[in-house]
Design an enzyme around this catalytic site. Structure first.
Site, mmCIF file in Angstrom:
data_model
loop_
_atom_site.group_PDB
_atom_site.id
_atom_site.type_symbol
_atom_site.label_atom_id
_atom_site.label_comp_id
_atom_site.label_asym_id
_atom_site.label_seq_id
_atom_site.Cartn_x
_atom_site.Cartn_y
_atom_site.Cartn_z
ATOM 1 N N ASP A 175 13.543 0.386 -9.188
ATOM 2 C CA ASP A 175 13.747 -0.638 -10.218
ATOM 3 C C ASP A 175 14.802 -0.265 -11.356
ATOM 4 O O ASP A 175 14.964 0.969 -11.312
ATOM 5 C CB ASP A 175 12.252 -1.065 -10.853
ATOM 6 C CG ASP A 175 11.795 0.235 -11.620
ATOM 7 O OD1 ASP A 175 12.048 1.271 -11.303
ATOM 8 O OD2 ASP A 175 10.976 -0.194 -12.599
ATOM 9 N N HIS A 492 13.563 2.281 -0.886
ATOM 10 C CA HIS A 492 13.337 0.860 -1.860
ATOM 11 C C HIS A 492 14.091 1.388 -3.264
ATOM 12 O O HIS A 492 13.714 2.005 -4.041
ATOM 13 C CB HIS A 492 11.753 0.904 -2.216
ATOM 14 C CG HIS A 492 11.326 -0.126 -2.959
ATOM 15 N ND1 HIS A 492 11.111 -1.256 -2.478
ATOM 16 C CD2 HIS A 492 11.295 -0.376 -4.366
ATOM 17 C CE1 HIS A 492 10.861 -2.366 -3.401
ATOM 18 N NE2 HIS A 492 10.595 -1.581 -4.649
ATOM 19 N N ASP A 539 10.312 4.568 6.841
ATOM 20 C CA ASP A 539 11.860 4.359 6.217
ATOM 21 C C ASP A 539 12.121 2.818 6.004
ATOM 22 O O ASP A 539 12.962 2.583 6.751
ATOM 23 C CB ASP A 539 12.689 5.257 6.968
ATOM 24 C CG ASP A 539 14.219 5.174 6.296
ATOM 25 O OD1 ASP A 539 14.287 4.707 5.146
ATOM 26 O OD2 ASP A 539 15.265 5.535 7.100
ATOM 27 N N GLU A 548 10.260 4.589 -2.216
ATOM 28 C CA GLU A 548 11.139 4.489 -3.189
ATOM 29 C C GLU A 548 11.672 5.584 -3.720
ATOM 30 O O GLU A 548 11.344 6.659 -3.220
ATOM 31 C CB GLU A 548 10.228 3.835 -4.403
ATOM 32 C CG GLU A 548 10.892 3.329 -5.633
ATOM 33 C CD GLU A 548 10.309 2.440 -6.683
ATOM 34 O OE1 GLU A 548 9.059 2.067 -6.322
ATOM 35 O OE2 GLU A 548 10.992 2.159 -7.718
HETATM 36 O O1 G3I Z 1 -4.356 10.786 -9.442
HETATM 37 C C1 G3I Z 1 -5.025 9.955 -8.470
HETATM 38 C C2 G3I Z 1 -5.940 11.038 -7.722
HETATM 39 O O2 G3I Z 1 -7.057 11.483 -8.265
HETATM 40 C C3 G3I Z 1 -6.492 9.964 -6.511
HETATM 41 O O3 G3I Z 1 -7.142 10.922 -5.655
HETATM 42 C C4 G3I Z 1 -5.482 9.270 -5.774
HETATM 43 C C5 G3I Z 1 -6.127 8.220 -4.719
HETATM 44 O O4 G3I Z 1 -5.826 7.060 -4.836
HETATM 45 O O5 G3I Z 1 -4.757 8.424 -6.706
HETATM 46 C C6 G3I Z 1 -4.121 9.041 -7.780
HETATM 47 O O6 G3I Z 1 -3.648 8.187 -8.489
HETATM 48 C C7 G3I Z 1 -2.052 7.772 -7.918
HETATM 49 C C8 G3I Z 1 -1.329 8.012 -9.182
HETATM 50 O O7 G3I Z 1 -0.024 7.245 -8.635
HETATM 51 C C9 G3I Z 1 -1.088 9.466 -9.510
HETATM 52 O O8 G3I Z 1 0.074 9.949 -9.573
HETATM 53 C C10 G3I Z 1 -2.285 6.289 -7.766
HETATM 54 O O9 G3I Z 1 -3.109 6.089 -6.482
HETATM 55 C C11 G3I Z 1 -1.344 5.646 -7.500
HETATM 56 O O10 G3I Z 1 -1.164 4.278 -7.167
HETATM 57 C C12 G3I Z 1 -0.171 6.022 -8.755
HETATM 58 O O11 G3I Z 1 1.174 5.602 -8.343
HETATM 59 C C13 G3I Z 1 2.104 5.577 -9.312
HETATM 60 C C14 G3I Z 1 2.866 4.109 -9.141
HETATM 61 O O12 G3I Z 1 4.009 4.050 -10.023
HETATM 62 C C15 G3I Z 1 2.053 2.934 -9.212
HETATM 63 O O13 G3I Z 1 1.459 2.849 -10.499
HETATM 64 C C16 G3I Z 1 3.093 6.510 -8.985
HETATM 65 O O14 G3I Z 1 2.703 7.645 -9.198
HETATM 66 C C17 G3I Z 1 4.338 6.316 -10.157
HETATM 67 O O15 G3I Z 1 5.238 7.266 -9.668
HETATM 68 C C18 G3I Z 1 5.021 4.955 -9.609
HETATM 69 O O16 G3I Z 1 5.892 4.654 -10.556
HETATM 70 C C19 G3I Z 1 6.851 3.697 -10.411
HETATM 71 C C20 G3I Z 1 6.725 2.864 -11.699
HETATM 72 O O17 G3I Z 1 5.572 2.279 -11.926
HETATM 73 C C21 G3I Z 1 7.809 1.672 -11.787
HETATM 74 N N1 G3I Z 1 9.240 2.319 -11.232
HETATM 75 C C22 G3I Z 1 9.189 2.891 -9.952
HETATM 76 C C23 G3I Z 1 8.163 4.253 -10.354
HETATM 77 C C24 G3I Z 1 8.033 4.872 -8.660
HETATM 78 O O18 G3I Z 1 7.502 4.072 -7.512
HETATM 79 O O1 9MR Z 2 9.992 -2.912 -6.718
HETATM 80 C C1 9MR Z 2 8.928 -2.334 -7.412
HETATM 81 C C2 9MR Z 2 8.812 -0.716 -7.412
HETATM 82 O O2 9MR Z 2 10.013 -0.415 -8.272
HETATM 83 C C3 9MR Z 2 7.600 -0.246 -8.023
HETATM 84 O O3 9MR Z 2 7.544 0.888 -8.025
HETATM 85 C C4 9MR Z 2 6.287 -1.387 -7.595
HETATM 86 C C5 9MR Z 2 5.126 -0.749 -8.209
HETATM 87 O O4 9MR Z 2 4.099 -1.578 -7.795
HETATM 88 O O5 9MR Z 2 6.373 -2.432 -7.458
HETATM 89 C C6 9MR Z 2 7.602 -2.924 -6.842
HETATM 90 O O6 9MR Z 2 7.675 -4.251 -6.961
HETATM 91 C C7 9MR Z 2 7.108 -4.899 -5.945
HETATM 92 C C8 9MR Z 2 6.068 -5.834 -6.828
HETATM 93 O O7 9MR Z 2 5.112 -4.941 -7.165
HETATM 94 C C9 9MR Z 2 5.110 -6.856 -5.677
HETATM 95 N N1 9MR Z 2 6.185 -7.573 -5.298
HETATM 96 C C10 9MR Z 2 7.233 -6.998 -4.413
HETATM 97 C C11 9MR Z 2 8.104 -5.824 -5.402
HETATM 98 C C12 9MR Z 2 9.202 -5.253 -4.544
HETATM 99 O O8 9MR Z 2 10.103 -6.165 -4.423
#
Ligand code: G3I
Ligand code: 9MR
Ligand code: ZN
Length: 565
Positions: A175, A492, A539, A548
């Site tokens: 994003d 992604h 992929d 992503e």
């Molecule tokens: O830490 C818990 C762990 O204790 C547990 O066992 C496990 C089981 O679900 O979950 C762990 O938490 C996860 C967390 O990341 C830890 O890093 C969550 O499930 C997981 O949903 C969460 O994902 C994060 C994601 O955003 C959604 O919030 C990713 O780390 C994080 O890198 C990602 O970041 C996104 C930004 O929001 C938006 N930009 C893109 C970026 C990359 O995808």
């Molecule tokens: O594209 C978004 C990605 O960068 C984020 O990590 C992710 C986290 O939730 O969300 C993606 O956006 C999606 C949104 O959450 C749900 N609708 C589809 C979007 C992807 O095109």
């Protein structure tokens, strides 16, 4: 979406997902001459041969060693084909007696050079608020700068209705948002690589606009982000959380992504990450640009003062998206590890006695090195900073305790590595969103553990983590765009998905297998909670929870590839 369309137009079927059958997994970037070299086979074979790609001559012949039990992370029975004694530089393929073959790979002492270069150059492609010239970006450039009104007119910050100029910095991931918290661990890792191993990260020839200016490109690239960091600090020292739209943007070019991008409120996790990064930057820039170093230190001091004044987490309970906003939350209810990291870095940068006291009062609460760093857990970075630091007044006793704790932690990683069929030092529960970064952050710890006098097995195990993400995995895929014959092609990543070019932007690492398959519909449609965790990857551009890319995942790739290159 673009790539799926292309495949449909060409009448091809979408990529088949590897069930792990008949793979011969190798590091597709290759092996340095003296390194251990092991291919992993997912089917039994009596023997294997390594063939010189050009001459087709067999240069190595051996028998695979079988695993007694299936690999827990993949559910596969696996065999190891060890050809470590093959040390002649060249390009090779490995064949099994049953007719399976690996991707081509190189043996040479410069195999990780392209990986290091591409992974660092990838940050240049993530730059926001600028154009990317054809001279530096080739086909991946853009004529027009993106996101030039960031924060100027729109703000969700109370009492800040006129906004502020927060242009610049890097896009966070696939994003276009910019999040201080995630940038914190990213910058901490990149600057640590340079601070600890300056000779390995000194290249000034990556073909970024600053190349050839006599300053290592890693440092120049970091400065690009630091200038944005500086815009994110309020007069009271606190640091705003992020700059994003309220919703994730579509798969459009960055320069076509218009509309309001908001500044979100100050948080203590953002402020502490900022403080740590600015303090480390002050040290790195001090011999390079003393005026800039002074600016960084001043910002770090202001950040620390804000933290001291606000001893509980800000906002209460941790940052949460306000109603109507759904972009990344980087949700973290505990800011004590961030504060610890800030205290260590500030002490090392300035000798600040209060910061030092904070570190020595808190470093051992709940153990020392007890987890690998992630965007939400900076404890390990705090301890490594103190361990590798030197400053009058530093406690060598505390350093010795950290060293011991790190080595014990690395022993546990080594055990996981030894138990894993594909050599990753992960537990089953570690195959979560961004798992490849966990693999590489474990490698960072194993490297420092090795450098600090740990077991001689630490460094080869660290290198195995790099092999893992470059192809020695259940998908037989290099997770780094542009590297390897079978590599991530459909990340992604909005720039890659909207440029009309088949090849994605190079040097970016996929998040990797994620056992929580309900976290995106593409994963959910292919896998279930019964799928072995390391197989839960596709992929496919739609799979943001496994495919992503993100700056905090690329940073440890830079560290590890740079260390071994
Ligand atoms: O830490 C818990 C762990 O204790 C547990 O066992 C496990 C089981 O679900 O979950 C762990 O938490 C996860 C967390 O990341 C830890 O890093 C969550 O499930 C997981 O949903 C969460 O994902 C994060 C994601 O955003 C959604 O919030 C990713 O780390 C994080 O890198 C990602 O970041 C996104 C930004 O929001 C938006 N930009 C893109 C970026 C990359 O995808
Ligand atoms: O594209 C978004 C990605 O960068 C984020 O990590 C992710 C986290 O939730 O969300 C993606 O956006 C999606 C949104 O959450 C749900 N609708 C589809 C979007 C992807 O095109
Ligand atoms: Zn931008």
């Amino acid at each position: 979406m673009r790539s799926t369309l292309l495949l449909l137009l060409l009448g091809m079927s979408p990529p088949v997902i590897h069930a792990g059958l008949s793979i011969v997994a190798v590091d597709q970037a290759g092996y340095t001459t003296a390194a251990r070299k092991v291919a992993i086979l997912a089917a039994p074979a009596d023997s294997f041969r390594v063939i010189h790609a050009a001459t087709r001559l067999t240069v190595f012949h051996g028998a695979p060693r079988g695993a007694a039990t299936p690999d827990p992370a993949t559910g596969l029975e696996l065999w190891k084909a060890d050809f470590s004694t093959l040390r002649t530089p060249g390009e090779y393929v490995l064949f099994t007696s049953t007719g399976d073959s690996s991707q081509h790979f190189m043996i040479s002492d410069s195999v990780y050079h392209p990986v290091f270069r591409a992974s660092l150059k990838a940050f240049y492609y993530q730059r926001c608020g600028t154009s990317l010239s054809p001279a530096h970006a080739g086909p991946f450039g853009r004529k027009d700068p993106c996101h030039l009104t960031d924060g100027i007119f729109h703000s969700t910050v109370p009492d800040d209705s006129i906004g502020r100029n927060v242009t610049g910095g890097w896009h966070d991931a696939g994003d276009y948002g910019k999040y201080v918290v995630n940038a914190g661990v990213t910058m901490g890792t990149l600057l640590a690589a340079y601070e600890w191993f300056p000779g390995k990260f000194a290249s000034d020839a990556l073909n970024i606009p600053e190349s050839g200016n006599g300053i290592p490109d890693l440092v120049d690239e970091a400065r690009y982000e630091l200038l944005w960091f500086l815009t994110m600090q309020d007069a009271n020292g606190g640091v705003f959380f992020k700059v994003t739209h309220e919703n994730f943007e579509g798969f459009v070019r960055p320069e076509a992504d218009g509309g309001a991008r908001h500044i979100y409120p100050i948080s203590s996790t953002a402020t502490a990450n900022f403080t740590a990064v600015m303090a480390r930057a002050a040290r790195v820039f001090s011999p390079i640009d003393s005026a800039f170093a002074a600016r960084c230190l001043d910002a770090a001091v202001k950040g620390w003062r804000f933290l001291v004044k606000n001893p509980s987490i800000v906002p209460a309970g941790g940052f949460r998206n306000p109603p109507g906003t759904v972009t990344g939350e980087y949700g973290d209810r505990n800011d004590s590890d961030e504060r610890l990291w800030a205290s260590a870095e500030l002490f090392l940068a300035s000798g600040d006695a209060g910061a030092h006291r904070y570190y020595t009062d808190h470093y051992a609460s709940g153990g020392i090195v007890t987890s690998t760093m992630t965007w939400s857990d900076l404890g390990a970075l705090a301890h490594l900073a103190y361990l590798r630091g030197n400053r009058p007044g530093i406690s060598t006793r505390v350093q010795q305790e950290i060293r011991r704790s790190l080595i014990v932690y690395c022993q546990s990683l080594l055990q996981l590595h030894d138990l894993s069929g594909f050599g990753s030092a992960l537990e089953l529960q570690d195959y979560i969103w961004g798992s490849n970064s966990q693999v590489l952050n474990n490698a960072v710890l194993l490297i420092i553990g090795g450098e600090e006098g740990g077991s001689p097995a630490f460094l080869p195990a660290a290198l195995d983590q790099l092999h893992h993400v470059l192809g020695t995995n259940a998908h037989g895929q290099s997770f780094v765009t542009g590297i390897g014959a079978k590599r991530t092609m459909h990340p992604h990543h909005r720039p890659s998905g909207s440029d009309g070019i088949v090849e994605p932007v190079p040097g970016l690492i996929s998040g990797g297998p994620n056992r929580n398959v309900k976290q995106d519909p593409a994963l959910a449609s292919r896998f279930s909670s019964a799928t072995p965790p390391a197989l839960c990857y596709i992929d496919d551009e739609a799979s943001y929870a496994s495919n992503e890319i993100a700056i905090n995942w690329n940073a440890p790739l830079v560290f590890v590839a740079g260390y071994f290159h």
